[in-house]
Design a protein around this motif. Sequence first.
Motif, PDB file in Angstrom:
ATOM      1  N   MET A   1       0.756  -1.231  -0.203  1.00  0.00           N
ATOM      2  CA  MET A   1       0.011   0.040  -0.072  1.00  0.00           C
ATOM      3  C   MET A   1       0.705   1.280   0.088  1.00  0.00           C
ATOM      4  O   MET A   1       1.945   1.281   0.795  1.00  0.00           O
ATOM      5  CB  MET A   1      -0.833  -0.089   1.393  1.00  0.00           C
ATOM      6  CG  MET A   1      -1.733   1.253   1.496  1.00  0.00           C
ATOM      7  SD  MET A   1      -2.899   1.004   2.678  1.00  0.00           S
ATOM      8  CE  MET A   1      -4.191   2.639   2.419  1.00  0.00           C
ATOM      9  N   ILE A   2       0.619   2.252  -0.798  1.00  0.00           N
ATOM     10  CA  ILE A   2       1.180   3.604  -0.888  1.00  0.00           C
ATOM     11  C   ILE A   2       0.340   4.399   0.071  1.00  0.00           C
ATOM     12  O   ILE A   2      -0.654   4.621  -0.131  1.00  0.00           O
ATOM     13  CB  ILE A   2       1.208   3.992  -2.422  1.00  0.00           C
ATOM     14  CG1 ILE A   2       2.073   2.968  -2.764  1.00  0.00           C
ATOM     15  CG2 ILE A   2       2.076   5.261  -2.374  1.00  0.00           C
ATOM     16  CD1 ILE A   2       2.072   3.263  -4.446  1.00  0.00           C
ATOM     17  N   LYS A   3       1.121   5.368   0.794  1.00  0.00           N
ATOM     18  CA  LYS A   3       0.531   6.165   1.628  1.00  0.00           C
ATOM     19  C   LYS A   3       0.898   7.662   1.171  1.00  0.00           C
ATOM     20  O   LYS A   3       2.235   7.816   1.008  1.00  0.00           O
ATOM     21  CB  LYS A   3       0.628   6.164   3.179  1.00  0.00           C
ATOM     22  CG  LYS A   3       0.211   4.782   3.563  1.00  0.00           C
ATOM     23  CD  LYS A   3       0.670   4.632   5.153  1.00  0.00           C
ATOM     24  CE  LYS A   3       0.004   3.384   5.773  1.00  0.00           C
ATOM     25  NZ  LYS A   3       0.164   3.134   7.120  1.00  0.00           N
ATOM     26  N   ILE A   4       0.240   8.553   1.337  1.00  0.00           N
ATOM     27  CA  ILE A   4       0.430   9.926   0.845  1.00  0.00           C
ATOM     28  C   ILE A   4       0.548  10.877   2.282  1.00  0.00           C
ATOM     29  O   ILE A   4      -0.382  10.806   2.970  1.00  0.00           O
ATOM     30  CB  ILE A   4      -0.380  10.486  -0.284  1.00  0.00           C
ATOM     31  CG1 ILE A   4      -0.313   9.689  -1.615  1.00  0.00           C
ATOM     32  CG2 ILE A   4       0.086  12.156  -0.173  1.00  0.00           C
ATOM     33  CD1 ILE A   4      -1.345  10.446  -2.634  1.00  0.00           C
ATOM     34  N   ILE A   5       1.741  11.493   2.474  1.00  0.00           N
ATOM     35  CA  ILE A   5       1.415  12.273   3.569  1.00  0.00           C
ATOM     36  C   ILE A   5       1.935  13.724   3.172  1.00  0.00           C
ATOM     37  O   ILE A   5       2.926  13.824   2.426  1.00  0.00           O
ATOM     38  CB  ILE A   5       3.019  11.851   4.688  1.00  0.00           C
ATOM     39  CG1 ILE A   5       2.615  10.438   4.919  1.00  0.00           C
ATOM     40  CG2 ILE A   5       2.788  12.585   5.750  1.00  0.00           C
ATOM     41  CD1 ILE A   5       3.634   9.752   5.882  1.00  0.00           C
ATOM     42  N   ALA A   6       0.833  14.518   3.512  1.00  0.00           N
ATOM     43  CA  ALA A   6       0.788  15.752   2.856  1.00  0.00           C
ATOM     44  C   ALA A   6       1.295  16.840   4.179  1.00  0.00           C
ATOM     45  O   ALA A   6       1.247  16.459   5.202  1.00  0.00           O
ATOM     46  CB  ALA A   6      -0.559  16.367   2.468  1.00  0.00           C
ATOM     47  N   VAL A   7       1.796  17.883   3.591  1.00  0.00           N
ATOM     48  CA  VAL A   7       2.130  18.867   4.465  1.00  0.00           C
ATOM     49  C   VAL A   7       1.135  19.894   4.285  1.00  0.00           C
ATOM     50  O   VAL A   7       1.066  20.425   3.142  1.00  0.00           O
ATOM     51  CB  VAL A   7       3.648  19.482   4.315  1.00  0.00           C
ATOM     52  CG1 VAL A   7       3.675  20.874   5.294  1.00  0.00           C
ATOM     53  CG2 VAL A   7       4.644  18.512   4.653  1.00  0.00           C
ATOM     54  N   LEU A   8       0.253  20.448   5.258  1.00  0.00           N
ATOM     55  CA  LEU A   8      -0.719  21.188   5.276  1.00  0.00           C
ATOM     56  C   LEU A   8      -0.775  22.259   6.102  1.00  0.00           C
ATOM     57  O   LEU A   8      -0.469  22.304   7.178  1.00  0.00           O
ATOM     58  CB  LEU A   8      -2.221  20.340   5.569  1.00  0.00           C
ATOM     59  CG  LEU A   8      -2.322  19.352   4.772  1.00  0.00           C
ATOM     60  CD1 LEU A   8      -3.761  18.533   5.217  1.00  0.00           C
ATOM     61  CD2 LEU A   8      -2.556  19.249   3.341  1.00  0.00           C
TER      62      LEU A   8
END
Length: 69
Positions: A1-8
């Motif tokens: 599984m690929i997770k996207i971690i965003a800087v918000l």
Amino acid sequence: MIKIIAVLCSLSSPANCHEQIVTTSDFADISVQSCLMGAPQLAEWMNQHPAERLAAWRCVIGQQNGRGI
């Protein structure tokens, strides 16, 4: 599984930024290449969160490694 971690970052306070895993069921079949190019699902996710600005993102394959996320 690929997770996207965003800087918000908050639009009302631009210096107030945080990291958040934004992976949802919409991202279930995302490829690494699509993630690195800014998956279309990420734009849709941002449309649902108009109070925040996407400052950056990264792709993580597999389990989290305990780095605080």
